[in-house]
Write a protein that holds these residues in place. Structure first.
Motif, PDB file in Angstrom:
ATOM      1  N   THR A  26      18.785 -12.909  25.381  1.00 14.72           N
ATOM      2  CA  THR A  26      18.718 -13.957  24.374  1.00 14.72           C
ATOM      3  C   THR A  26      17.538 -13.737  23.442  1.00 14.72           C
ATOM      4  O   THR A  26      16.488 -13.217  23.851  1.00 14.72           O
ATOM      5  CB  THR A  26      18.602 -15.346  25.047  1.00 14.72           C
ATOM      6  N   GLU A  64      27.420 -20.459  19.504  1.00 12.41           N
ATOM      7  CA  GLU A  64      26.294 -20.533  20.434  1.00 12.41           C
ATOM      8  C   GLU A  64      26.146 -19.214  21.181  1.00 12.41           C
ATOM      9  O   GLU A  64      25.025 -18.758  21.425  1.00 12.41           O
ATOM     10  CB  GLU A  64      26.530 -21.697  21.407  1.00 12.41           C
ATOM     11  N   ARG A  90      21.351 -16.156  18.156  1.00 10.04           N
ATOM     12  CA  ARG A  90      22.461 -16.502  19.028  1.00 10.04           C
ATOM     13  C   ARG A  90      22.413 -15.683  20.318  1.00 10.04           C
ATOM     14  O   ARG A  90      21.967 -14.538  20.316  1.00 10.04           O
ATOM     15  CB  ARG A  90      23.799 -16.241  18.318  1.00 10.04           C
ATOM     16  N   TRP A 101      20.203 -19.157  26.967  1.00 11.20           N
ATOM     17  CA  TRP A 101      19.937 -19.571  25.577  1.00 11.20           C
ATOM     18  C   TRP A 101      19.403 -20.992  25.514  1.00 11.20           C
ATOM     19  O   TRP A 101      18.629 -21.346  24.626  1.00 11.20           O
ATOM     20  CB  TRP A 101      21.242 -19.430  24.804  1.00 11.20           C
ATOM     21  N   TYR A 159      24.825 -18.425  27.879  1.00 14.11           N
ATOM     22  CA  TYR A 159      24.666 -19.761  27.292  1.00 14.11           C
ATOM     23  C   TYR A 159      23.566 -20.530  28.021  1.00 14.11           C
ATOM     24  O   TYR A 159      22.746 -21.223  27.395  1.00 14.11           O
ATOM     25  CB  TYR A 159      25.997 -20.505  27.377  1.00 14.11           C
ATOM     26  N   ARG A 183      17.543 -22.920  22.524  1.00 11.44           N
ATOM     27  CA  ARG A 183      18.678 -22.604  21.635  1.00 11.44           C
ATOM     28  C   ARG A 183      18.269 -21.906  20.348  1.00 11.44           C
ATOM     29  O   ARG A 183      18.584 -22.444  19.285  1.00 11.44           O
ATOM     30  CB  ARG A 183      19.464 -23.881  21.323  1.00 11.44           C
ATOM     31  N   ARG A 189      27.098 -17.846  12.691  1.00 10.95           N
ATOM     32  CA  ARG A 189      26.050 -18.856  12.511  1.00 10.95           C
ATOM     33  C   ARG A 189      26.370 -20.165  13.215  1.00 10.95           C
ATOM     34  O   ARG A 189      25.463 -20.878  13.652  1.00 10.95           O
ATOM     35  CB  ARG A 189      25.826 -19.097  11.011  1.00 10.95           C
TER      36      ARG A 189
END
Length: 456
Positions: free
Chosen positions: A435, A268, A296, A359, A356, A400, A265
């Motif tokens: 993602t 990232e 995530r 995301w 990342y 995100r 949780r």
């Protein structure tokens, strides 16, 4: 480098409870059973206006060379070598034991400032045990209760003689965009027990930082380590293996699993590690589904690839299997690695960086509108109960993961299959592989709803 203090002592004297108290959150697992902590664990401690790094360690214990117990003690010895000062903790309710006396000599040989903490000092029995501790020759004991927060003022007075007060101006200054970009990417490594998570992280670090063993369940806490790869910082969390809930019986394993879920949780990017010889098993799919529900970024690492027989087309087969078994995260990067041999590590780190970036992606509004019109024209929403569904417009509300709000009529009537069509089309058009993509439905207000119908 910040001032560093290592907490040492025999097992089950309350070291992890003190660690959690000083960092202000329950990072370390705590249980009445001795030996819960195995790896050393670092955190940023705050005691009044004092800021310092605190290291929780495994209980000092003896074991045959090469055993898990011996390697746990090696981790503790490394923490002592890294520290500027030591908290030597005893259990005041039990009083001194031969192990306390032996390890007090060990602490003295470290030739570093040692603060003697008589933990669990609340009550009459604790007072007597604290008095006994003078015999250790480590100076006046500081009577505390890590569980109840007692004695923190006395501890502050002692620590303040070692650690200079922190200037708070930097804490109050607002973080710049450049500083946010320079923050390390938070990565959680998860998977079934004995998938090779700790071995992989040890290879990234170039040292035996985390305990490994053929025995499943060696890792208990979610241990965070900092690494740098090609100039980019990463904070990587090693986690306990996740088994099916029905197979988790011991209280300690339940705590370890809860700690691993917390790491997911707060991460990232989450790397789901599978065993190459037993990949895409039911528990792997459940973990991947959990990662998607938590929103995530996902990277799949197929470990122990060095044990697989070399055949043409194996990587393409991995890609097909991933898209077949995990359609909810279609296109998630999948990398074959060997944590033991160090194969595929650069490809894995590059996949984490790219996941990342996806995301965090924001889709330009003009491009989003063009795609939306084309998607509806190519595949109009179905009529429900003879009434046409009207989709008005879509807008991105946040990244995100990438999240959108779709304004429409009769939101409750839009089929999930049509939403999946929109998500898959969006993934392909805007290059959002793997993602999670969120679409929230919102009914557009009817401007005529407040007007009454004219009487006949």
């Amino acid at each position: 480098m910040p001032f560093t203090i290592a907490i040492i002592g025999r097992p089950n004297v309350g070291k992890s409870t003190l660690f959690n108290r000083l960092v202000g959150q329950k990072l370390a697992l705590v249980d009445d059973m001795p030996g819960v902590t195995r790896d050393r664990r670092e955190g940023e401690a705050k005691l009044g206006d004092l800021h310092f790094t605190i290291i929780d360690t495994a209980g000092l214990d003896e074991g045959p060379k090469g055993s898990l117990t011996a390697r746990m003690q090696e981790q503790t010895e490394t923490a002592i070598a890294l520290a500027d000062a030591l908290f030597f903790v005893i259990d005041a309710r039990i009083g001194l034991t031969p192990a306390d006396r032996a390890f007090a000599d060990f602490a003295r040989r470290a030739d570093k400032p040692v603060l003697l903490l008589a933990n669990k000092s609340e009550g009459k029995h604790g007072e007597l045990g604290a008095m006994e501790s003078y015999a250790l020759g480590l100076g006046d004991p500081i009577q505390i209760s890590a569980e109840h927060g007692e004695g923190m003022g006395e501890l502050y007075d002692a620590v303040s003689k070692l650690v200079p007060p922190t200037d708070n101006e930097d804490d109050e200054r607002e973080e710049t965009d450049e500083e946010r970009a320079a923050r390390p990417i938070r990565v959680a490594i998860v998977g079934r027990p004995n998938a090779g998570k700790s071995t992989l992280i040890n290879h990234l670090l170039g040292e035996e930082r985390l305990l490994t063993s053929p025995e499943a369940g060696t890792t208990r806490d979610s241990i965070a380590v900092e690494i740098e790869w090609k100039g980019r910082g990463f904070r990587i969390y090693d986690t306990a293996g996740l088994r099916r809930r029905s197979r988790i019986e011991e209280k300690l394993e339940k705590l370890s699993v809860a700690d691993a879920l917390r790491a997911v949780r707060f991460a990232e990017v989450v790397v789901l590690m599978m065993d190459a010889q037993n990949r895409f098993e039911e528990q792997d799919l459940r973990i991947a589904d959990l990662i998607e529900r938590e929103g995530r970024a996902l990277v799949i690492a197929v470990n122990k690839w060095d044990l697989m027989e070399a055949k043409p087309g194996q990587i393409s087969m991995l890609r097909r299997d991933a898209d077949h078994w995990l359609p909810q995260v279609a296109g998630a990067p999948i990398v074959a690695v060997s944590g033991l041999m160090g194969e595929g590590i650069d490809r894995l780190m590059q996949a984490i960086v790219e996941a990342y970036a996806v995301w965090n992606r924001r889709v330009p509004t003009a491009a989003l509108n063009r795609w939306f019109e084309g998607a509806i024209a190519d595949n109009p929403p179905p009529a429900v109960s003879g009434r046409r569904l009207k989709l008005n417009y879509i807008t991105q509300t946040k990244a995100r993961p990438p999240s959108f709000v779709l304004f429409c009529s009769r939101a409750d009537a839009i089929p999930q299959s049509y939403l999946r069509y929109l998500i898959n089309s969006m993934r392909e058009t805007f290059e959002l592989p793997g993602t999670p993509v969120r679409i929230t439905l919102r009914e557009k207000a009817n401007p005529f709803a407040h007007k009454r119908k004219r009487p006949n």
